[in-house]
Scaffold this motif. Structure first.
Motif, short mmCIF file in Angstrom:
data_model
loop_
_atom_site.label_atom_id
_atom_site.label_comp_id
_atom_site.label_asym_id
_atom_site.label_seq_id
_atom_site.Cartn_x
_atom_site.Cartn_y
_atom_site.Cartn_z
N PHE A 103 0.86 -1.32 0.27
CA PHE A 103 -0.10 0.17 0.06
C PHE A 103 0.47 1.11 -0.04
O PHE A 103 -0.02 2.29 -0.96
CB PHE A 103 -0.97 0.28 1.48
CG PHE A 103 -1.95 -0.78 0.75
CD1 PHE A 103 -3.63 -0.67 -0.17
CD2 PHE A 103 -2.25 -2.13 1.89
CE1 PHE A 103 -4.44 -1.82 -0.21
CE2 PHE A 103 -3.39 -3.18 1.82
CZ PHE A 103 -4.96 -2.11 0.87
N TYR A 104 2.28 1.59 0.32
CA TYR A 104 3.24 2.54 0.38
C TYR A 104 3.38 3.13 -1.15
O TYR A 104 3.29 3.14 -1.39
CB TYR A 104 4.39 2.68 1.62
CG TYR A 104 4.83 3.30 1.41
CD1 TYR A 104 5.45 4.70 1.75
CD2 TYR A 104 6.49 3.02 0.49
CE1 TYR A 104 5.82 5.28 1.95
CE2 TYR A 104 7.14 4.21 0.30
CZ TYR A 104 7.06 5.66 1.25
OH TYR A 104 8.20 6.07 1.44
N TRP A 107 0.14 3.82 -2.87
CA TRP A 107 0.44 5.62 -2.53
C TRP A 107 1.44 6.66 -2.68
O TRP A 107 1.10 8.02 -3.71
CB TRP A 107 0.20 5.50 -0.75
CG TRP A 107 -0.38 6.83 -0.14
CD1 TRP A 107 0.44 7.63 0.64
CD2 TRP A 107 -1.60 7.43 -0.23
NE1 TRP A 107 0.22 9.06 -0.02
CE2 TRP A 107 -1.46 9.06 -0.55
CE3 TRP A 107 -3.14 6.91 -1.11
CZ2 TRP A 107 -1.99 9.31 0.28
CZ3 TRP A 107 -4.04 8.41 -1.09
CH2 TRP A 107 -3.60 9.44 -1.00
N ARG A 108 2.95 6.26 -2.53
CA ARG A 108 4.02 6.55 -2.93
C ARG A 108 3.91 6.85 -4.60
O ARG A 108 4.40 8.34 -4.48
CB ARG A 108 5.20 5.47 -2.08
CG ARG A 108 6.61 7.10 -2.39
CD ARG A 108 6.32 8.44 -2.38
NE ARG A 108 7.71 9.05 -2.26
CZ ARG A 108 8.46 9.69 -2.93
NH1 ARG A 108 7.23 9.26 -4.07
NH2 ARG A 108 8.89 10.32 -3.46
N ASN A 111 -1.35 6.66 -7.95
CA ASN A 111 -2.11 7.93 -7.44
C ASN A 111 -3.03 7.65 -6.50
O ASN A 111 -3.38 6.05 -6.36
CB ASN A 111 -3.08 8.17 -9.10
CG ASN A 111 -3.85 7.03 -10.06
OD1 ASN A 111 -4.34 6.30 -9.50
ND2 ASN A 111 -3.48 6.75 -11.01
N PRO A 112 -3.92 7.86 -6.14
CA PRO A 112 -4.63 7.68 -5.16
C PRO A 112 -6.35 6.46 -5.29
O PRO A 112 -6.51 5.92 -5.21
CB PRO A 112 -5.59 9.25 -4.58
CG PRO A 112 -4.53 10.18 -5.39
CD PRO A 112 -3.36 9.66 -6.31
N PHE A 115 -4.32 3.21 -5.93
CA PHE A 115 -4.72 2.78 -4.50
C PHE A 115 -5.76 2.49 -3.82
O PHE A 115 -5.89 1.21 -3.29
CB PHE A 115 -4.29 4.31 -3.55
CG PHE A 115 -3.94 3.65 -2.78
CD1 PHE A 115 -2.92 2.95 -1.57
CD2 PHE A 115 -4.41 3.73 -1.60
CE1 PHE A 115 -3.26 2.89 -0.35
CE2 PHE A 115 -5.10 3.32 0.18
CZ PHE A 115 -4.03 3.19 0.61
N GLY A 116 -6.72 3.39 -4.21
CA GLY A 116 -8.49 3.31 -3.77
C GLY A 116 -8.71 1.76 -4.51
O GLY A 116 -10.02 0.71 -3.36
#
Length: 306
Positions: A103-104, A107-108, A111-112, A115-116
């Protein structure tokens, strides 16, 4: 040295590498479909790395949750948590670390939205499917199909940064594909599911009902695959492969109604061809992509204004 190798093997086995690999193939297909030949290799690497770690995490945690039913099934009774070769605590810690790392990375470096998407799939698989639906409802397979459809959508959204019609078609396609694929497994592993008390469709409503559902879902899947081409996201080569594989898969499914059919042999054939089908489509949408007409018009308009 040998002990280290065995320990590594146990930690690898608990993440179910085959499932990770299958998810990566579909994720690459979704990513390259959206990229349309303009591949950001660092973004692709970050997406695949993050997704792989999260899928590995979900599988490790699933192994912890399913220990009791795994012990009752011939297919799974030799898993490392069932045999005691690995402790539940170690597997759970392993899964949590992999999940946090995955997940890091998403996220890093993505893009959101990507990630979502992956977070949604993880919550559905671990929190909804594994903890409850798998053991309590015949609709567990349908709910689980949502998590199985996430990888290509996440790959697509990592590129586009938006959930558009292309992403929706991919979600629909891969959800529909999961159903006959999973029902076929449930038929040729029927005794395992009965022994573990898992309420899959063939156990609850019988093989005949599962056969009907397989045919209906393959028909719906075939229509969904065509939508990707008719929507302008993939080309005629993709459409030809999609049509050929869907029709052949349907033919195989219908052959299950012959009186001479051995249901277990038939179900294995349907299962194996499902893998061929989804792999072929993932490859074709990766190489035979098209830019939707509305995006082409927007691009021409922007060029004219400049």
């Amino acid at each position: 040295m040998r002990e280290t190798a065995l320990k590594f093997k146990r930690y690898l086995q608990v993440t179910k590498p085959g499932i990770i690999f299958g998810n990566l193939i579909s994720a690459v297909g979704g990513f390259l479909l959206a990229a349309q030949g303009r591949v950001d290799w660092s973004l692709l690497l970050a997406t695949l790395a993050g997704l792989s770690l999260v899928v590995a995490s979900g599988c490790a945690i699933n192994n912890c949750i399913d220990q009791d039913i795994d012990a009752k099934m011939a297919r799974t009774r030799k898993r490392v948590l069932v045999t005691g070769a690995m402790s539940t605590r170690a597997a759970l810690a392993h899964g949590l670390v992999l999940g946090l790392a995955g997940f890091y990375a998403l996220w890093r470096w993505t893009n959101p939205l990507a990630f979502g998407c992956v977070l949604f799939g993880f919550v559905i698989y671990v929190g909804v499917y594994s903890l409850y639906m798998k053991r309590h409802s015949v609709y567990g397979t349908l709910v689980g199909s949502l998590s199985g459809a996430v990888p290509p959508v996440a790959g697509y959204c990592a590129v586009t940064g938006r959930f558009d019609a292309g992403a929706a078609i991919l979600l629909l396609m891969f959800c529909l594909w999961q159903m006959p694929h999973s029902y076929a497994i449930a038929i040729f592993r029927l005794q395992d599911y009965q022994a573990a008390g898992i309420p899959v469709l063939p156990v609850v409503k019988g093989i005949s009902s599962a056969k009907r559902q397989i045919v209906l879902y393959i028909l719906a899947f075939g229509a969904a695959t065509a939508m990707l081409a008719f929507g302008g996201y993939a080309g005629y080569g993709y459409l030809a492969v999609a049509g050929a594989t869907s029709l052949w898969w349907l033919k195989m499914a219908l052959s299950g109604y012959k009186s001479s059919t051995d249901d277990r042999v038939w179900a294995r054939q349907v299962f194996f061809f499902s893998i061929i089908t989804i792999t072929a489509l993932s490859v074709m949408m990766a190489v035979d992509f098209r830019q939707p007409e509305r995006q082409q018009l927007a691009g021409l308009s922007a060029t004219a204004q400049s």
